[in-house]
Every structure is written in C-alpha cells, then in structure tokens.
Design a protein around this motif. Structure first.
Motif, PDB file in Angstrom:
ATOM      1  N   TYR A 224      -8.824   7.502 -13.244  1.00 29.14           N
ATOM      2  CA  TYR A 224      -8.812   8.410 -12.086  1.00 29.14           C
ATOM      3  C   TYR A 224      -8.389   7.682 -10.818  1.00 29.14           C
ATOM      4  O   TYR A 224      -7.567   8.174 -10.035  1.00 29.14           O
ATOM      5  CB  TYR A 224     -10.201   9.025 -11.921  1.00 29.14           C
ATOM      6  CG  TYR A 224     -10.329   9.961 -10.748  1.00 29.14           C
ATOM      7  CD1 TYR A 224      -9.699  11.205 -10.761  1.00 29.14           C
ATOM      8  CD2 TYR A 224     -11.093   9.620  -9.632  1.00 29.14           C
ATOM      9  CE1 TYR A 224      -9.824  12.074  -9.690  1.00 29.14           C
ATOM     10  CE2 TYR A 224     -11.221  10.483  -8.562  1.00 29.14           C
ATOM     11  CZ  TYR A 224     -10.583  11.705  -8.596  1.00 29.14           C
ATOM     12  OH  TYR A 224     -10.701  12.565  -7.522  1.00 29.14           O
ATOM     13  N   ILE A 225      -8.941   6.496 -10.614  1.00 21.79           N
ATOM     14  CA  ILE A 225      -8.613   5.716  -9.420  1.00 21.79           C
ATOM     15  C   ILE A 225      -7.127   5.375  -9.390  1.00 21.79           C
ATOM     16  O   ILE A 225      -6.471   5.474  -8.350  1.00 21.79           O
ATOM     17  CB  ILE A 225      -9.467   4.432  -9.372  1.00 21.79           C
ATOM     18  CG1 ILE A 225     -10.934   4.778  -9.105  1.00 21.79           C
ATOM     19  CG2 ILE A 225      -8.948   3.470  -8.301  1.00 21.79           C
ATOM     20  CD1 ILE A 225     -11.875   3.601  -9.304  1.00 21.79           C
ATOM     21  N   HIS A 226      -6.587   4.980 -10.522  1.00 15.87           N
ATOM     22  CA  HIS A 226      -5.178   4.605 -10.578  1.00 15.87           C
ATOM     23  C   HIS A 226      -4.261   5.770 -10.220  1.00 15.87           C
ATOM     24  O   HIS A 226      -3.274   5.600  -9.511  1.00 15.87           O
ATOM     25  CB  HIS A 226      -4.822   4.049 -11.961  1.00 15.87           C
ATOM     26  CG  HIS A 226      -5.063   2.574 -12.106  1.00 15.87           C
ATOM     27  ND1 HIS A 226      -6.325   2.044 -12.246  1.00 15.87           N
ATOM     28  CD2 HIS A 226      -4.195   1.520 -12.095  1.00 15.87           C
ATOM     29  CE1 HIS A 226      -6.232   0.726 -12.337  1.00 15.87           C
ATOM     30  NE2 HIS A 226      -4.963   0.384 -12.245  1.00 15.87           N
ATOM     31  N   GLN A 227      -4.590   6.966 -10.698  1.00 17.30           N
ATOM     32  CA  GLN A 227      -3.714   8.092 -10.384  1.00 17.30           C
ATOM     33  C   GLN A 227      -3.839   8.489  -8.916  1.00 17.30           C
ATOM     34  O   GLN A 227      -2.837   8.875  -8.285  1.00 17.30           O
ATOM     35  CB  GLN A 227      -3.983   9.285 -11.311  1.00 17.30           C
ATOM     36  CG  GLN A 227      -5.286  10.013 -11.061  1.00 17.30           C
ATOM     37  CD  GLN A 227      -5.490  11.168 -12.031  1.00 17.30           C
ATOM     38  OE1 GLN A 227      -5.265  11.051 -13.225  1.00 17.30           O
ATOM     39  NE2 GLN A 227      -5.943  12.305 -11.516  1.00 17.30           N
ATOM     40  N   CYS A 228      -5.030   8.381  -8.345  1.00 20.69           N
ATOM     41  CA  CYS A 228      -5.201   8.716  -6.921  1.00 20.69           C
ATOM     42  C   CYS A 228      -4.467   7.732  -6.016  1.00 20.69           C
ATOM     43  O   CYS A 228      -4.062   8.085  -4.908  1.00 20.69           O
ATOM     44  CB  CYS A 228      -6.683   8.728  -6.558  1.00 20.69           C
ATOM     45  SG  CYS A 228      -7.597  10.151  -7.212  1.00 20.69           S
TER      46      CYS A 228
END
Length: 326
Positions: free
Chosen positions: A205-209
């Motif tokens: 999730y962090i990577h896509q944000c």
C-alpha cells in the motif's frame, strides 16, 4: 467554439482560460479556507499552496495538452487505488466484491468504526480499509516482480515504459505513521478478510501511494478508463472495457470520499482524489484529465483542483449527465 477533441489549439485555449480563472479565484478560496480552519481550531493553510495549479488532458485522439504547473511532480497517494483496483479486478474478477462493497461510506476514509460495524467488509475499495483489502489481493497474486510492483508495472505499461519514481517522504512517513492502517487490517483479519501478513500488505500500500507523477503523466495513465469502443480497432478488449465501466461507477460514487456528492453536482465526471493534491477525472469516450494543487479542503480534496475541473466541465460541456449545450 471548435470541438476541443479535434482542435488541439482550441483545447489549449480552454485550459489556459481555466488556469487564469482558477488563479483569479484562488485568493477568495484561500480566505474561505482560513476561516474554516479558525472555526475548527486547526492550523491555517499555507497561502503559497493556493498559488499552484496544473491541468492536463489526454484525449481519445491521443493528444496531450496541458497548462499551468502541469509539469510539477507529486505523490499520487489515494489516486493509486484506481490502478490497484484495475489490477485486482483483472486478477480475480467479480469475486473481489465478496470482500468489499461499492457504497459510499458516510464516514471518514480511515474509519475503523465503519469496518467494525460491517464485520470486516469495507464499504468500498477507495476508503483505506477497502484499499488495504485490495492490496491483500495484490500480495496474493505473487509473480516475479513482487507485490510492490503490480501497480508500478501497470503504470509503466500505460506510460510506455516511463520510469516511475517513488516519493521518499511518503515511503518513510507511512511506514512510521501507519498505525491506524495497521488497526484497520487487524480488524479485517479478525473477521477473516485479510489473508496475508499485515506488514507485507502495508508495504504494498505504501509503495503505491508513493508513486510520483505530474499532471501529464497522470492524465495519460488514466486513458485506459476512457471506454473506447472495443470494435473500433483500438485493441481494447471487451473485458477491459467492462472493468473500466465498473471502476468509473465506483469513482463517481466514492472517489472524493464524503465530498463525492458535491463533486458530482459541480463537475459531473467520475474522479479520484489524493492527499498529494491531485485528482484524476474521466470524461468517458472523450478524455482523461488530471489536475493538481496541494491545498486540501476539509474532505481531503484539492480546493483548486475541484474548481478547475468544474470550470473545464462547463467550458467543454463534458458531463456524464448529458449535455447542457446542443
């Protein structure tokens, strides 16, 4: 007025008008934002944030037109949920909806109360709980690239192998400050709606944000949602067009969180916002549109970005609710 889809100069002129109108309106919007902050005992917004605005339009004819600060990069944050949903729907199809709903939440985007009320089933894939369940699906897809690469790889394909940068500040702050998101996942797992380790899902999730684009790149990346006719020779499959239609429906209802109704009234286009100040909007069969301005309203949507899209909709007569001019 010339058809902006057939005349690049006409579309460029419209975008320049939008930028000028937004800049003229910005001081009044800033004063309104200051008053709202004072009433809620919140820190005042930064005036400099109301001096930045970019817009880009990628038409179904393949033309990319931009104006203002369209070349400024920003983390797309929650706009990434649109691309993650596309990957997940392609991978698991309609089974995805057994794990989440398609309804507006009526509560803050990070509400854990809402998740408990619905026994671990998020209301939609664009609130944080729903986006994390989508990421749980992405982690389960596997593949040589790893779960953190699924959304990045989709964007690379959409942008014709353009290198994708990740915002280091977002990567670090979301890792150290992600306790509420972890809580959402533990609640989902308690009700049997999370299948993979919390930290692994959070990392995806962090990577896509943290994906960083400018308005031009974001507008081009959104072109897969334009719903071109699968029979017109553009190689868009019927399955992809059906997925796009589903995604656009959820964007229309839930893309601006609790501001989705007002946004639909003012703009009339399906869209998804992010706290980085960006908004991706789609005029079906016409164009993919991206705007950016970092100042956020109380709902977490860009003040000037929303205004810019409202002005563009009026000037082009683009709306999913029909035409005002004939």
């Amino acid at each position: 007025m010339n058809n902006p889809l057939q005349d690049t100069r006409a579309l460029k002129a419209i975008l320049e008008e939008v930028v000028e109108d937004v800049r003229n309106a910005a001081p009044g919007i800033y004063e309104k934002a200051v008053r709202q902050a004072e009433e809620c005992d919140k820190p005042p917004p930064k005036k400099a944030d109301f001096e930045k605005f970019g817009i880009a339009v990628y038409t179904r004819m393949g033309e990319l037109v931009s104006a203002g600060n369209a070349g400024v990069g920003f983390p797309i944050q929650s706009i990434s949920k649109v691309f993650a949903l596309e990957v997940a729907l392609e991978a698991v199809g309609e089974k995805l909806w057994k794990r989440m709903g398609r309804e507006p939440s009526g509560d803050p985007f990070n509400s854990i109360i809402d998740l408990e009320r619905d026994r671990g089933i998020p209301r939609n894939p664009f609130i944080n709980a729903g986006a994390l369940v989508v990421c749980d699906i992405l982690v389960g897809i596997g593949g040589n690239a790893g779960p953190n690469r699924h959304v990045v790889r989709l964007l690379e394909n959409l942008l014709e192998d353009q290198s994708i940068d990740l915002d280091k500040t977002v990567l670090e702050s979301d890792r150290t400050g992600g306790d509420l998101n972890r809580s959402l996942m533990y609640m989902a797992r308690h009700y049997g709606n999370l299948n993979h380790p919390v930290e692994k899902v959070l990392d995806a999730y962090i990577h896509q944000c943290a994906i960083t684009l400018d308005c031009r790149g974001l507008a081009k990346a959104g072109c897969f949602l334009m719903l071109d006719d699968p029979d017109d020779g553009d190689e868009v499959t019927v399955a992809a067009a059906r997925r796009a239609r589903r995604i656009l429906a959820v964007m229309m209802l839930c893309g601006q969180y609790d501001g989705s109704g007002d946004f639909a009234y003012r703009v009339g286009l399906p869209a998804k916002s992010g706290v980085g100040g960006g908004i991706l909007a789609i005029a079906p069969h016409r164009a993919s549109i991206a705007v950016w301005s970092p100042a956020l309203d109380p709902m977490g949507n860009s003040w000037l970005g929303t205004l810019g899209l409202e002005l563009l909709s009026k000037k082009t007569d683009w709306s999913v609710f029909g035409r005002a001019r004939h």
